[in-house]
Design a protein around this motif. Structure first.
Motif, PDB file in Angstrom:
ATOM      1  N   VAL A  34       0.745  -1.150   0.012  1.00 40.06           N
ATOM      2  CA  VAL A  34      -0.119   0.036  -0.046  1.00 40.06           C
ATOM      3  C   VAL A  34       0.812   1.406   0.112  1.00 40.06           C
ATOM      4  O   VAL A  34       0.631   2.228  -0.722  1.00 40.06           O
ATOM      5  CB  VAL A  34      -1.018  -0.072   1.374  1.00 40.06           C
ATOM      6  CG1 VAL A  34      -1.768   1.197   1.090  1.00 40.06           C
ATOM      7  CG2 VAL A  34      -1.960  -1.248   1.004  1.00 40.06           C
ATOM      8  N   ILE A  50      -7.044   6.311  -0.877  1.00 35.46           N
ATOM      9  CA  ILE A  50      -7.356   4.951  -1.103  1.00 35.46           C
ATOM     10  C   ILE A  50      -6.135   4.234   0.041  1.00 35.46           C
ATOM     11  O   ILE A  50      -6.448   3.292   0.589  1.00 35.46           O
ATOM     12  CB  ILE A  50      -7.074   4.481  -2.403  1.00 35.46           C
ATOM     13  CG1 ILE A  50      -8.361   5.065  -3.089  1.00 35.46           C
ATOM     14  CG2 ILE A  50      -6.653   2.859  -2.414  1.00 35.46           C
ATOM     15  CD1 ILE A  50      -8.256   4.588  -4.713  1.00 35.46           C
ATOM     16  N   CYS A  53      -7.169   4.757   3.669  1.00 33.33           N
ATOM     17  CA  CYS A  53      -8.437   3.559   3.962  1.00 33.33           C
ATOM     18  C   CYS A  53      -7.771   2.241   4.025  1.00 33.33           C
ATOM     19  O   CYS A  53      -8.344   1.500   4.825  1.00 33.33           O
ATOM     20  CB  CYS A  53      -9.503   3.643   3.115  1.00 33.33           C
ATOM     21  SG  CYS A  53     -10.453   5.373   3.150  1.00 33.33           S
ATOM     22  N   SER A  54      -6.874   1.900   3.214  1.00 33.70           N
ATOM     23  CA  SER A  54      -6.443   0.360   3.244  1.00 33.70           C
ATOM     24  C   SER A  54      -5.616   0.480   4.492  1.00 33.70           C
ATOM     25  O   SER A  54      -5.739  -0.753   5.099  1.00 33.70           O
ATOM     26  CB  SER A  54      -5.284   0.325   2.060  1.00 33.70           C
ATOM     27  OG  SER A  54      -6.316   0.215   0.924  1.00 33.70           O
TER      28      SER A  54
END
Length: 84
Positions: A34, A50, A53-54
């Motif tokens: 990530v 993103i 959130c990951s």
């Protein structure tokens, strides 16, 4: 009977700590791609969101089992002390 249950829960929790350590390692391994993807995306707002959130999802998958294990340990200790 409750002493047997408490002993069983205590043994299960001791084995569970090993699983939690592996869960921590899994969380770190999952976070690396990530962070790398966020770096390769150039830091755009969408990539950052993103990625955030990951990472929060990974963190929750690591922290929630720790909290659950502590609550189960308290329950097992209370049952063991109550039986004695």
């Amino acid at each position: 009977m409750s002493a047997t249950l408490s002993t069983l829960l205590a043994a299960f929790l001791k084995i569970g700590w090993v699983a939690l350590i592996f869960n921590e390692v899994r969380g770190a391994v999952m976070a690396v791609p990530v962070l790398y993807a966020m770096y390769m995306a150039g830091g755009s707002w969408m990539a950052l969101w993103i990625g955030f959130c990951s990472l929060v999802g990974i963190a929750l998958s690591v922290v929630v089992p720790l909290i659950a294990a502590k609550k189960i340990q308290k329950f097992a200790d209370a049952k063991l002390l109550k039986a004695a």
